[in-house]
Design a protein around this motif. Structure first.
Motif, PDB file in Angstrom:
ATOM      1  N   PRO A  80       0.823  -1.210   0.000  1.00 23.26           N
ATOM      2  CA  PRO A  80       0.000   0.000   0.000  1.00 23.26           C
ATOM      3  C   PRO A  80       0.859   1.263   0.000  1.00 23.26           C
ATOM      4  N   TRP A  81       0.511   2.189  -0.837  1.00 22.68           N
ATOM      5  CA  TRP A  81       1.202   3.481  -0.810  1.00 22.68           C
ATOM      6  C   TRP A  81       0.257   4.501  -0.201  1.00 22.68           C
ATOM      7  N   LYS A 129       4.497   2.945   1.943  1.00 22.42           N
ATOM      8  CA  LYS A 129       5.456   3.957   1.554  1.00 22.42           C
ATOM      9  C   LYS A 129       4.659   5.245   1.391  1.00 22.42           C
ATOM     10  N   TYR A 130       5.197   6.340   1.879  1.00 22.53           N
ATOM     11  CA  TYR A 130       4.517   7.610   1.627  1.00 22.53           C
ATOM     12  C   TYR A 130       4.820   8.069   0.228  1.00 22.53           C
ATOM     13  N   CYS A 131       3.819   8.530  -0.492  1.00 23.34           N
ATOM     14  CA  CYS A 131       4.114   9.055  -1.814  1.00 23.34           C
ATOM     15  C   CYS A 131       3.643  10.492  -1.883  1.00 23.34           C
ATOM     16  N   GLY A 132       4.326  11.266  -2.689  1.00 22.98           N
ATOM     17  CA  GLY A 132       4.035  12.688  -2.749  1.00 22.98           C
ATOM     18  C   GLY A 132       2.881  13.008  -3.670  1.00 22.98           C
ATOM     19  N   SER A 133       2.661  12.149  -4.651  1.00 25.47           N
ATOM     20  CA  SER A 133       1.675  12.478  -5.674  1.00 25.47           C
ATOM     21  C   SER A 133       0.410  11.651  -5.480  1.00 25.47           C
ATOM     22  N   ARG A 142      -1.515  10.563  -7.592  1.00 29.48           N
ATOM     23  CA  ARG A 142      -1.669   9.562  -8.651  1.00 29.48           C
ATOM     24  C   ARG A 142      -1.069   8.217  -8.262  1.00 29.48           C
ATOM     25  N   HIS A 143      -0.140   8.236  -7.280  1.00 31.08           N
ATOM     26  CA  HIS A 143       0.522   6.976  -6.922  1.00 31.08           C
ATOM     27  C   HIS A 143      -0.184   6.280  -5.755  1.00 31.08           C
ATOM     28  N   ALA A 144      -1.200   6.929  -5.189  1.00 32.61           N
ATOM     29  CA  ALA A 144      -1.671   6.500  -3.876  1.00 32.61           C
ATOM     30  C   ALA A 144      -2.634   5.328  -3.952  1.00 32.61           C
ATOM     31  N   ASP A 145      -2.658   4.538  -2.866  1.00 28.83           N
ATOM     32  CA  ASP A 145      -3.653   3.483  -2.708  1.00 28.83           C
ATOM     33  C   ASP A 145      -4.539   3.775  -1.510  1.00 28.83           C
ATOM     34  N   PRO A 175      -6.129   7.102  -8.457  1.00 28.36           N
ATOM     35  CA  PRO A 175      -6.643   6.014  -9.286  1.00 28.36           C
ATOM     36  C   PRO A 175      -7.286   4.915  -8.462  1.00 28.36           C
ATOM     37  N   HIS A 176      -8.305   4.298  -9.015  1.00 30.29           N
ATOM     38  CA  HIS A 176      -8.927   3.127  -8.396  1.00 30.29           C
ATOM     39  C   HIS A 176      -7.986   1.945  -8.522  1.00 30.29           C
ATOM     40  N   PRO A 177      -8.042   0.944  -7.664  1.00 35.81           N
ATOM     41  CA  PRO A 177      -8.801   0.863  -6.421  1.00 35.81           C
ATOM     42  C   PRO A 177      -8.153   1.634  -5.287  1.00 35.81           C
ATOM     43  N   LYS A 178      -8.959   2.335  -4.517  1.00 37.72           N
ATOM     44  CA  LYS A 178      -8.423   3.115  -3.396  1.00 37.72           C
ATOM     45  C   LYS A 178      -9.248   2.878  -2.149  1.00 37.72           C
ATOM     46  N   LYS A 216      -3.742  -1.040 -11.186  1.00 42.12           N
ATOM     47  CA  LYS A 216      -4.283   0.284 -10.896  1.00 42.12           C
ATOM     48  C   LYS A 216      -4.783   0.932 -12.181  1.00 42.12           C
ATOM     49  N   GLU A 217      -5.620   1.929 -11.971  1.00 42.13           N
ATOM     50  CA  GLU A 217      -6.178   2.660 -13.106  1.00 42.13           C
ATOM     51  C   GLU A 217      -5.107   3.556 -13.720  1.00 42.13           C
ATOM     52  N   LEU A 232      -4.434   7.034 -15.335  1.00 42.02           N
ATOM     53  CA  LEU A 232      -5.046   8.342 -15.556  1.00 42.02           C
ATOM     54  C   LEU A 232      -4.104   9.170 -16.402  1.00 42.02           C
ATOM     55  N   GLU A 280      10.537  14.572  -3.101  1.00 46.33           N
ATOM     56  CA  GLU A 280       9.122  14.455  -2.773  1.00 46.33           C
ATOM     57  C   GLU A 280       8.540  15.694  -2.104  1.00 46.33           C
ATOM     58  N   ILE A 339       7.124  17.100  -5.489  1.00 50.94           N
ATOM     59  CA  ILE A 339       6.312  15.891  -5.427  1.00 50.94           C
ATOM     60  C   ILE A 339       6.554  14.908  -6.568  1.00 50.94           C
ATOM     61  N   GLU A 340       7.707  14.268  -6.511  1.00 57.63           N
ATOM     62  CA  GLU A 340       8.127  13.208  -7.439  1.00 57.63           C
ATOM     63  C   GLU A 340       8.442  13.716  -8.833  1.00 57.63           C
ATOM     64  N   LEU A 371       5.214  12.646 -11.452  1.00 54.29           N
ATOM     65  CA  LEU A 371       4.042  13.145 -10.740  1.00 54.29           C
ATOM     66  C   LEU A 371       2.726  12.652 -11.326  1.00 54.29           C
ATOM     67  N   TYR A 411       2.057  10.147 -13.354  1.00 54.61           N
ATOM     68  CA  TYR A 411       1.954   8.760 -13.805  1.00 54.61           C
ATOM     69  C   TYR A 411       1.233   7.894 -12.793  1.00 54.61           C
ATOM     70  N   SER A 412       0.460   6.942 -13.299  1.00 55.29           N
ATOM     71  CA  SER A 412      -0.187   6.000 -12.398  1.00 55.29           C
ATOM     72  C   SER A 412      -0.327   4.680 -13.138  1.00 55.29           C
ATOM     73  N   LEU A 416       3.483   3.737 -14.538  1.00 52.79           N
ATOM     74  CA  LEU A 416       4.371   3.966 -13.399  1.00 52.79           C
ATOM     75  C   LEU A 416       5.164   2.708 -13.079  1.00 52.79           C
TER      76      LEU A 416
END
Ligand code: SF4
Lengths: 152, 319
Positions: A14-15, A48-52, A54-57, A81-84, B59-60, B62, B215, B219-220, B224, B226-227, B231
């Motif tokens: 998990p991010w 992991k912590y992510c800054g963006s 878009r990377h998050a879960d 993005p899904h799934p979250k 993951k999706e 975007l 970060e 922020i990356e 930034l 990409y997903s 990614l």
């Protein structure tokens, strides 16, 4: 087959993303210490912590959702993005906490964003947050297996 | 025809392809675990990077509607194939001599900046201000670390002392070290070795040189927007890039095997890679903060490049 395998192991990586919805910073400090101070190590769960966004879960939301940031928070939430899975941290997202009944806050947050896990406290103990993250992982795994995790 | 099969094998299975991917993910895992242990944490399991990549595939994806979609999707493909090709060209002392017709340092010099280029394309195609900042930072850092890289390459080539077009041949360099002992025990080449040790965190963006993907600030940076699977490709790219730069230093300075057995040599090679990574990436990352952009640039120009140039000058005078 492969999909099943990935569904099974995905919750082990998990991010985390911290989304500050107008918090007093107490919760944010607590969230940061959970990962940053070696004593409370969430990286062992694979986090992991992510800054963006878009990377998050897993989205960690703190604060009562003030009117000023409401639209921005909703927008950032949509960028994830899904799934979250969402985790509300602290008393603020549930009830408004010390800001309750103020005309500038829009709590509870789940009027706007679906919340999966709630970790109460002002601010919550790090142990409670870690348990909340572990619970969020369980929910994520269940949803992936049921296939109810896609975009609604 | 044999050279065709050889090249395909090199690209998809042994030094590149599967081998490089597996080794890269493993090195990344060891890196994360070792940093955690240095901070007295338990840390993630060794296969955590592989889990991350697998998770990202479901993951999706975007894509921002202001982005240039073609460049946005092409950048990770370009970067990943670039590093895989670099890994395929890289020789492993005592095990693999490189693909026929591609054993040249200059080929490596052209291939090594490809991942940085891919990041730049990614940053600028994403049409995000943070992406653009990451792009410009990546470019500045790249200009800074190319100089010591080229100087070290030249120093090694001059020290080996080939002539004409053989000057940059990788097999010459490796054969020379098989006969005369590894370069790292050569006092003249020590400054260049130190410069290359600093080049590794520079190009990997770790520790002091975590400038393009910082970060808290940008922020990356280029990653930034990409997903999902795109990614994941960038993650794989950075894993293989780690293998490639470490293998490069091993090939230039200590390619010697432990005798004739191929398997023993391969294990020994992996061990050297691991040790080098622990010194240059893990300990460095765990014990340093981050420099500002101009400080990072000045670090390479003021300290690292002169080190490599000293080696180059000495090698020229003593040839
Ligand atoms: S729950 Fe308490 S500590 Fe957390 S943001 Fe609200 S007021 Fe601050």
């Amino acid at each position: 087959m492969l999909n099943k395998f990935i569904n099974k192991i995905a919750p082990r990586s998990p991010w985390l993303y911290r989304l500050n919805a107008g918090s007093c910073n107490g919760c944010d400090v607590e969230l940061a210490t959970v990962a940053l101070i070696p004593r409370y190590d969430v990286e062992r769960l694979g986090c992991k912590y992510c800054g963006s966004p878009r990377h998050a879960d897993i989205v960690l939301i703190s604060g009562p959702l003030t009117s000023r940031v409401r639209d921005k928070v909703l927008r950032v939430y949509d960028e994830i993005p899904h799934p979250k899975v969402t985790l509300a941290c602290g008393a603020c997202p549930i009830s408004g906490g010390v800001y309750r009944d103020s005309y500038t806050v829009n709590s509870p947050i789940d009027q706007y964003i679906p919340i999966d896990v709630v970790v109460p406290g002002c601010p919550p103990r790090p142990h409670a947050i870690i348990e909340g993250v572990a619970l969020a992982l369980e929910i994520w795994r269940k949803r992936l297996e049921e296939g109810t995790c896609s975009r609604s | 025809m044999t050279s065709f099969f050889e090249a395909t094998f090199a690209m998809f299975i042994f030094p590149g392809g599967l081998f490089a991917l597996a080794a890269g993910l493993m090195l990344k895992g060891v890196d994360r675990k070792a940093v955690a242990r240095l901070q007295r944490r338990v840390g993630p399991p060794l296969y955590q990077p592989a889990l991350d990549v697998l998770k990202l595939t479901i993951k999706e994806t975007l894509i921002p509607h202001t982005a240039n979609e073609v460049a946005f999707k092409l950048a990770p493909v370009l970067g990943l194939s670039g590093v895989l090709l670099t890994a395929a060209v890289m020789p492993i002392g005592g095990v693999w001599n490189g693909v026929t017709g591609m054993k040249d340092l200059l080929v490596l010099l052209y291939l090594l900046p490809v991942p940085a280029m891919a990041l730049m394309i990614a940053g600028s195609a994403s049409s995000s201000p943070y992406g653009a900042l990451g792009f410009s930072r990546e470019m500045v850092v790249m200009f800074a670390y190319e100089m010591p890289l080229i100087a070290s390459f030249l120093a090694v080539a001059v020290r080996v002392g080939g002539t004409g077009s053989g000057m940059f041949a990788l097999d010459n360099i490796i054969n020379y070290q098989m006969q005369h002992g590894p370069m790292i025990f050569d006092p003249i080449m020590l400054p260049a070795f130190v410069a290359m040790l600093l080049f590794i965190p520079g190009t990997m963006g770790s520790g002091l040189f975590d400038i393009p993907e910082a970060e808290p600030e940008v922020i990356e940076g280029p990653l930034l927007e990409y997903s999902g699977p795109l990614l994941a490709m960038f993650q794989l790219m950075s894993a293989v890039k780690l293998v490639v730069v470490v293998e490069l230093v091993v090939a230039l300075f200590m390619p010697n095997g432990l005798g004739g057995n191929v398997l023993v040599n391969l294990v020994w090679h992996l061990f050297k890679c691991l040790a080098l990574m622990l010194v240059a990436v893990t300990v460095f990352r765990a014990s340093t903060g981050r420099l500002r952009l101009e400080q990072g640039f000045a670090f390479f120009v003021k300290y690292t490049s002169p080190l490599a140039l000293v080696s180059l000058g000495l090698a020229y005078m003593l040839r």
